[in-house]
Design an enzyme around this catalytic site. Structure first.
Site, PDB file in Angstrom:
ATOM      1  N   HIS A 168     -15.964  34.572  17.920  1.00  0.00           N
ATOM      2  CA  HIS A 168     -17.432  34.634  17.929  1.00  0.00           C
ATOM      3  C   HIS A 168     -17.825  36.044  17.482  1.00  0.00           C
ATOM      4  CE1 HIS A 168     -21.126  32.488  19.738  1.00  0.00           C
ATOM      5  NE2 HIS A 168     -21.593  33.566  19.132  1.00  0.00           N
ATOM      6  N   ASN A 177     -24.260  23.710  16.135  1.00  0.00           N
ATOM      7  CA  ASN A 177     -25.291  24.561  16.736  1.00  0.00           C
ATOM      8  C   ASN A 177     -26.579  24.342  15.963  1.00  0.00           C
ATOM      9  OD1 ASN A 177     -23.169  25.616  18.184  1.00  0.00           O
ATOM     10  ND2 ASN A 177     -23.300  27.681  17.323  1.00  0.00           N
ATOM     11  N   TYR A 211     -30.951  25.389  16.146  1.00  0.00           N
ATOM     12  CA  TYR A 211     -32.136  25.952  16.806  1.00  0.00           C
ATOM     13  C   TYR A 211     -33.416  25.515  16.106  1.00  0.00           C
ATOM     14  CZ  TYR A 211     -28.921  28.851  19.432  1.00  0.00           C
ATOM     15  OH  TYR A 211     -27.922  29.267  20.274  1.00  0.00           O
ATOM     16  N   GLU A 230     -19.990  29.549  13.895  1.00  0.00           N
ATOM     17  CA  GLU A 230     -20.977  29.822  12.849  1.00  0.00           C
ATOM     18  C   GLU A 230     -20.448  30.743  11.744  1.00  0.00           C
ATOM     19  OE1 GLU A 230     -24.673  31.129  14.512  1.00  0.00           O
ATOM     20  OE2 GLU A 230     -24.925  29.297  15.677  1.00  0.00           O
ATOM     21  N   GLU A 275     -24.483  24.634  20.817  1.00  0.00           N
ATOM     22  CA  GLU A 275     -25.546  25.604  21.105  1.00  0.00           C
ATOM     23  C   GLU A 275     -26.881  24.978  20.781  1.00  0.00           C
ATOM     24  OE1 GLU A 275     -25.498  29.551  19.372  1.00  0.00           O
ATOM     25  OE2 GLU A 275     -23.339  29.710  19.707  1.00  0.00           O
ATOM     26  N   ARG A 290     -18.267  26.739  27.474  1.00  0.00           N
ATOM     27  CA  ARG A 290     -17.721  27.264  26.220  1.00  0.00           C
ATOM     28  C   ARG A 290     -17.871  28.779  26.214  1.00  0.00           C
ATOM     29  NH1 ARG A 290     -21.189  27.705  20.942  1.00  0.00           N
ATOM     30  NH2 ARG A 290     -19.915  29.352  20.050  1.00  0.00           N
TER      31      ARG A 290
HETATM   32  C1  FCB Z   1     -26.401  31.772  17.411  1.00  0.00           C
HETATM   33  C2  FCB Z   1     -25.191  32.565  17.873  1.00  0.00           C
HETATM   34  C3  FCB Z   1     -25.245  32.976  19.312  1.00  0.00           C
HETATM   35  C4  FCB Z   1     -26.636  33.394  19.729  1.00  0.00           C
HETATM   36  C5  FCB Z   1     -27.655  32.368  19.321  1.00  0.00           C
HETATM   37  C6  FCB Z   1     -29.070  32.696  19.749  1.00  0.00           C
HETATM   38  O1  FCB Z   1     -26.541  31.876  16.045  1.00  0.00           O
HETATM   39  O2  FCB Z   1     -24.019  31.792  17.701  1.00  0.00           O
HETATM   40  O3  FCB Z   1     -24.298  33.985  19.511  1.00  0.00           O
HETATM   41  O4  FCB Z   1     -26.910  34.647  19.272  1.00  0.00           O
HETATM   42  O5  FCB Z   1     -27.622  32.199  17.938  1.00  0.00           O
END
Ligand code: FCB
Length: 455
Positions: free
Chosen positions: A125, A293, A295, A170, A352, A81
């Site tokens: 992006h 995405n 984290y 995002e 992500e 991607r």
């Molecule tokens: C996300 C973004 C990506 C990168 C990661 C760590 O929010 O989409 O570009 O910066 O975090």
């Protein structure tokens, strides 16, 4: 015929990949007719980016893409991607196209296909052409039309070879931080502009989906949302309200109108002044999948430093943190996948997931990153658990292939499976690169039962 004698339905193959984005890796910002983006401008404003870093050179991927595809082959990924830099292909965002920029993505796409890697193309992006920001950017309702015309160009040019398209990466992150909370281009703090931008990005999404459907045969379309549970970090009712407010902006403001045809209740009145009667019909267009995405979760308290009345807080002391200071809680990933499955009822691709580590080259020239392996193992296992619980997850992409320009944090945080020695641009696959290659090999055999292998 009893059910036992029916042939087994073939399962769609699980897709393993990695993700990157144009501004974070390409460099070559002044080459071959590329126009300026809002990130070029923002990086030049003193104090915006750690260490005064910029994306001018980044990973020099514009010139080294063939080497980078070689790394992808070694990794054994199914899909890659990337995003197209809008100002590279339309320097001022509308009108004139730039053949040199368009042909860079031709070369990239052709080389990916030759390597047996499926290209997943994200239209946006975060690198809006500066010329469009000068017209108000996403706060201008015309932005939906600008974006639709750009989508049309991309669909016509690459749609013979690319089938997977995402409209936005995002949207909640670039609108919230770009227009209200600070920390992201264009660096504004204006609540009304944020509300307009939210609505116009949603209109742009719907318009682009329509254009891609019309221009690309057998297109497989979606948008990419950053989904992070928002938890109150304090016990006061104001803290709960702050968490609910952030949840509405962060998690609901885009997928709800795009997929359910409505704004979250907390946003309905705020957005209403910018809405026209048939807008939801334009925004809520059929898509094929949900790009997710993730984290970490957010911890939130009431705060007075911004119009949303929120402040980001630390996770409880017993929660581990990444190199970004983000809480490491794989359980929240499992829950998020299950929640999004029930809420939107679409196949999910994790587009992500990954972590920043303070990586260093050791005396033998290797980069050993056991904490990234631990993170990826825990998070992929959480995903397998979510799949076992019924979530329809069809793919997983690590952020990121390479260390790269991490926005306001510059080149400090390293998210790559491959270490980039910026002064020489030498690429060094980290231990996690080998770990992920191994997971892909095992995962191919049966992603529903495999647990990620031990380091
Ligand atoms: C996300 C973004 C990506 C990168 C990661 C760590 O929010 O989409 O570009 O910066 O975090």
């Amino acid at each position: 015929m009893d059910a036992g004698s029916l042939p087994q339905q073939p399962r769609p193959p699980f897709i393993w990949g990695v993700s990157t984005s144009s501004y974070q890796i390409e460099g070559a910002t002044g080459e071959d007719g590329r126009g300026a983006s809002i990130w070029d401008t923002y990086c030049r404003q003193p104090g915006r980016i750690a260490n005064g870093d910029t994306g001018d050179v980044a990973c020099d991927h514009y010139h080294r893409y063939a080497e980078d595809i070689g790394l992808m082959r070694q990794l054994g990924i199914d899909a890659y991607r990337f995003s197209v830099a809008w100002p590279r292909v339309m320097p001022t965002g509308i009108g004139q196209t730039n053949e040199a920029g368009l042909s860079f993505y031709d070369r990239l796409i052709d080389a990916l296909i030759a390597a047996g890697i499926e290209p997943w193309l994200c239209l946006y992006h975060w690198d809006l052409p500066q010329a469009l920001e000068d017209r108000g950017g996403w706060s201008n309702r015309d932005s939906a039309q600008w974006f639709a015309d750009y989508a049309d160009l991309i669909g016509r040019r690459y749609g013979d070879r690319v089938k997977r398209f995402a409209t936005f990466n995002e949207p909640s992150v670039f609108t919230l931080f770009g227009y209200c909370l600070g920390g992201s281009a264009p660096g504004l703090s204006d609540h009304a502009m944020l509300l307009r931008a939210i609505h116009h990005v949603n209109l742009a999404h719907g318009a682009a989906i329509d254009r891609l459907r019309a221009t690309v045969r057998h297109a497989s379309l979606g948008a990419i949302h950053n989904c992070q549970p928002c938890r109150p970090a304090g016990g006061k009712p104001e803290d709960l309200l702050a968490a609910q407010t952030l949840d509405a902006y962060w998690n609901g403001a885009f997928p709800d109108p795009q997929l359910l045809g409505r704004y979250p209740p907390l946003l309905v009145d705020a957005i209403a002044p910018y809405q026209r009667p048939d807008d939801f019909a334009r925004i809520c267009r059929p898509v094929d999948w949900f790009g997710l995405n993730h984290y970490s979760p957010h911890y939130v308290v009431a705060g007075s430093g911004n119009p949303l009345g929120i402040a980001f807080a630390s996770a409880p002391a017993n929660v581990a943190r990444s190199g970004m200071g983000w809480p490491v809680e794989p359980e929240a990933f499992r829950e998020t996948l299950i929640d999004m499955h029930h809420r939107y009822r679409l196949p999910i691709y994790v587009l992500e997931n990954g972590t920043a580590v303070v990586d260093q080259i050791d005396a033998t020239g290797e980069v050993s990153d056991p904490s990234r392996i631990d993170y990826l193992r825990a998070y992929t296992n959480a995903m397998f658990d979510a799949i076992a619980a019924g979530a329809d997850v069809r793919g997983y992409f690590v952020w990121s292939l390479l260390d790269n320009f991490e926005w306001g944090s510059g080149y400090g945080p390293r998210f790559g499976l491959v270490y980039v020695d910026y002064p020489t641009q030498r690429r060094i696959p980290k231990a996690s690169f080998r770990w992920y290659a191994d997971l892909i090999k095992h995962g191919r055999e049966d992603h529903r039962t495999v647990k990620s292998p031990a380091a």
